[in-house]
Design a protein around this motif. Structure first.
Motif, PDB file in Angstrom:
ATOM      1  N   GLN A 184     -33.182 -89.712  28.217  1.00  0.00           N
ATOM      2  CA  GLN A 184     -33.566 -88.617  29.110  1.00  0.00           C
ATOM      3  C   GLN A 184     -32.933 -88.790  30.482  1.00  0.00           C
ATOM      4  O   GLN A 184     -32.425 -87.849  31.076  1.00  0.00           O
ATOM      5  N   GLU A 186     -30.238 -90.438  31.127  1.00  0.00           N
ATOM      6  CA  GLU A 186     -28.794 -90.229  31.018  1.00  0.00           C
ATOM      7  C   GLU A 186     -28.473 -88.748  30.907  1.00  0.00           C
ATOM      8  O   GLU A 186     -27.493 -88.272  31.483  1.00  0.00           O
ATOM      9  N   ALA A 187     -29.325 -88.031  30.150  1.00  0.00           N
ATOM     10  CA  ALA A 187     -29.119 -86.590  30.012  1.00  0.00           C
ATOM     11  C   ALA A 187     -29.197 -85.935  31.387  1.00  0.00           C
ATOM     12  O   ALA A 187     -28.364 -85.103  31.733  1.00  0.00           O
ATOM     13  N   ALA A 188     -30.192 -86.360  32.187  1.00  0.00           N
ATOM     14  CA  ALA A 188     -30.348 -85.782  33.524  1.00  0.00           C
ATOM     15  C   ALA A 188     -29.151 -86.143  34.400  1.00  0.00           C
ATOM     16  O   ALA A 188     -28.688 -85.345  35.207  1.00  0.00           O
ATOM     17  N   GLU A 189     -28.646 -87.360  34.198  1.00  0.00           N
ATOM     18  CA  GLU A 189     -27.487 -87.787  34.979  1.00  0.00           C
ATOM     19  C   GLU A 189     -26.295 -86.875  34.656  1.00  0.00           C
ATOM     20  O   GLU A 189     -25.573 -86.432  35.550  1.00  0.00           O
ATOM     21  N   MET A 190     -26.113 -86.582  33.355  1.00  0.00           N
ATOM     22  CA  MET A 190     -25.007 -85.706  32.963  1.00  0.00           C
ATOM     23  C   MET A 190     -25.239 -84.290  33.448  1.00  0.00           C
ATOM     24  O   MET A 190     -24.301 -83.562  33.720  1.00  0.00           O
TER      25      MET A 190
END
Lengths: 289, 332
Positions: A184, A186-190
């Motif tokens: 999650q 990492e997804a937000a980072e992307m």
């Protein structure tokens, strides 16, 4: 399996434990209620029915309102420090670092120190205006030592109690942080979220349930803070650091007024229930789902 | 646009080289599948492209621009995670809108984009639900929706179908392929399932222990595998790899023949006994023990009536035999 017959048997089996626990609670409560209606002072022999006099005197006592305000200040103050401090510490401890295990054990350590001991340590080794560490530091820097317990008694007690409870909230919030899904993040980072917005949109919502637990559990215990007050300020100066449990103690054991103390105890129970009611309504819904 | 070039990219975790120097070029609009056994570094490679891992050395360029040291958000790529990584406390709508909100897009415009993405993915009726109230396939679609609205240069998929049941997997596979037809954006897809690779890819990259074994279209890999690894990995059931005397007859160390390229004949070169026969209806898979050879898998017609212990004779179809040298590479 769950036929009417086996259900009856099950009830029968658990009944001894349930009955014992029920008596455990109801007998002291019943006796307190009973005493609260009696004129019952340990210095004068005999008892007589007093009606609501004990409640009247307890609630109109100027000390009661002070104690009520002090109780609320103490609870809210400690909650603020432990929740915000706990989030901060948990975030720090969640970072990978050398000696993580030992540091975590050390952070949790204050929780194992019993309240009387920790309060005495704070009183004599830190806050004492002559020998305390803070006094030494103040003197070394050229300031006059500050007598914390005399001039800011309630604040000092809030600090002492917060110190003891900070590990608890840190621990609960740390475990919550560790269960935060890495993908999650990492997804937000992307998705282009900055560190701050990741904290705000992912970490904080993820922590709400744990924060709720921390607030609920701590409130229950903080409403009845007693040992820290007894060994440091004795509720003083005046009523500056008297909370409701301490007032009940003073009434029944310092003034030997069992009736008045019991009335105070019942008032405290009612207040705690009111607080619990509003607390559950306000934040209890976070625990659903 | 979405041309991605990797030049001598290397990744090591401490002492371990997960990816020893690797070069790869992905053209704009291609559907590229990274396939390989688990632990072959395919997910790491995807994360390197995404920017979630830093390269140890080498460079990555996206559309001709050096992106090696760019943070993930600034590479203009969108990723769909294996666990979907939806934000559990936000509604579907907020999940899909999140990247737009982070980019500071105007709310009305963002809403329009979300509505459009929801229409493409059949999510319009679910916009107000939380991810916890959705089925696996719907969650997958939300994750894809969150990627679509950003209009990225390329989509990265990290084993997106491995959490779905078999029937749903086939559906989602087709949906993703159709999405690629509609959007025509570069897609990089990681999987360990060679069927997914064969059915979806324009270009397959077969990875083994961090090295690229072969790059090519699905049929190229099927027809002319570069080595025994690719030969054994692509195709189902697996290609029969035979060593020893029989291989020496064809002056090779190993020979390979696919199960579907073996015929059951009256008088073939290989005589064997049927060990196991699996009747699938459309096909029958036979495990045949041939003296002096590894067990051979044969794909035969569905209505075949052969059972354990029956003796048969096999003949490889002309020109379908693959020959491999001592180093495992295909012989010309």
């Amino acid at each position: 399996m769950a036929t009417a017959h086996s259900r009856t048997a099950a009830r029968l089996m658990v009944s001894p434990a349930v009955i014992l626990l029920f008596l455990w609670m109801i007998v002291p409560l019943g006796m307190t209620v009973y005493f609260s209606f009696l004129r019952y002072n340990l210095l004068t022999p005999g008892t007589s029915f007093a009606g609501l006099d004990n409640y009247y005197y307890f609630l109109t006592n100027a000390a009661f309102w002070d104690a009520l305000v002090n109780t609320i200040t103490l609870v809210v103050g400690v909650l603020l420090i432990t929740v915000f401090g706990g989030i901060g510490l948990a975030l720090l401890l969640d970072q990978p670092m050398w000696g993580q295990g030992i540091v975590r054990v050390m952070v949790i350590a204050p929780f194992f120190v019993m309240p009387t001991v920790s309060a005495l340590v704070w009183k004599n080794m830190f806050m004492n205006p002559v020998n305390g560490m803070f006094a030494h530091i103040a003197k070394a820097l050229g300031f006059a030592p500050y007598d914390f317990l005399a001039h800011a008694p309630l604040l000092s007690i809030i600090v002492i109690v917060a110190w003891a409870w900070l590990p608890f909230s840190t621990l609960i919030l740390l475990t919550a942080l560790q269960s935060l899904d890495r993908e999650q993040q990492e997804a937000a980072e992307m998705d282009g979220a900055s560190t701050l917005s990741r904290f705000w949109y992912l970490t904080v919502p993820h922590l709400t349930r744990s924060i709720t637990v921390v607030i609920l559990i701590q409130t229950i215990f903080l409403l009845s803070v007693f040992a820290e007050i007894l060994v440091t300020t004795n509720g003083g100066p005046g009523t500056a650091s008297t909370n409701i449990p301490y007032l009940v103690y003073a009434q029944s054991l310092l003034s030997f007024d069992v009736g008045g103390g019991s009335a105070g105890g019942i008032v405290a129970v009612i207040l705690a229930n009111i607080v619990a009611f509003f607390l559950m309504r306000m934040i209890g819904k976070n625990l659903d789902a | 646009m979405g041309k991605i070039t990797l030049t001598s990219v290397r990744k090591s975790f401490g002492e371990v080289d997960v990816i020893p120097s690797l070069d790869l070029s992905i053209e704009d609009g291609e559907f590229v599948v990274f396939v390989g056994p688990s632990g072959c570094g395919k997910s790491t490679l995807l994360r390197l492209i995404a920017g979630l891992e830093d390269t140890t050395s080498g460079s990555i360029s996206i559309d001709g621009q050096d992106a090696t040291d760019l943070p993930p958000a600034r590479r203009g790529l969108a990723m769909v995670f294996q666990s979907y990584a939806l934000y559990p406390h936000m509604s579907v709508k907020k999940n899909i809108m999140f990247p737009l909100k982070m980019a500071g897009m105007d709310v009305a415009e963002a809403e329009a984009k979300v509505a459009n993405a929801a229409k493409i993915l059949n999510l319009t009726n679910y916009l107000d639900r939380k991810p916890g109230q959705l089925s696996g396939g719907q969650r997958q679609r939300v994750a894809i929706g969150r990627a679509i609205v950003r209009e990225p240069k390329a989509f990265l998929f990290d084993e997106p179908l491995s959490n779905l049941d078999a029937a749903l997997r086939v559906n989602m596979r087709q949906e993703i392929s159709e999405l690629h037809q509609t959007l025509k954006t570069t897609m990089i897809y990681v999987t360990h399932d060679q069927v997914e690779a064969m059915t979806m890819a324009d270009k397959i990259v077969v990875l083994n222990a961090g090295r690229i074994e072969q790059v090519g279209s699905p049929l190229e890999l099927y027809r002319s595998p570069a080595n025994t690894f690719v030969a054994g990995f692509i195709g189902s059931p697996k290609m029969n790899l035979i060593t020893g005397a029989e291989a020496a007859k064809h002056s090779a160390t190993t020979i390979g023949i696919r199960p579907e390229h073996l015929d059951i004949v009256a008088d073939g070169p290989w005589q064997g006994v049927v060990g196991l026969s699996e009747h699938l209806g459309s096909d029958t898979f036979l495990k045949v023990a041939v003296a002096g050879m590894e067990p051979i898998t044969v794909r035969a017609g569905g209505e075949l009536n052969l059972h354990h212990g029956d003796r048969i004779s096999l003949a490889p179809q002309a020109g379908k035999l693959h020959r491999f040298g001592a180093d495992g590479k295909t012989l010309a």
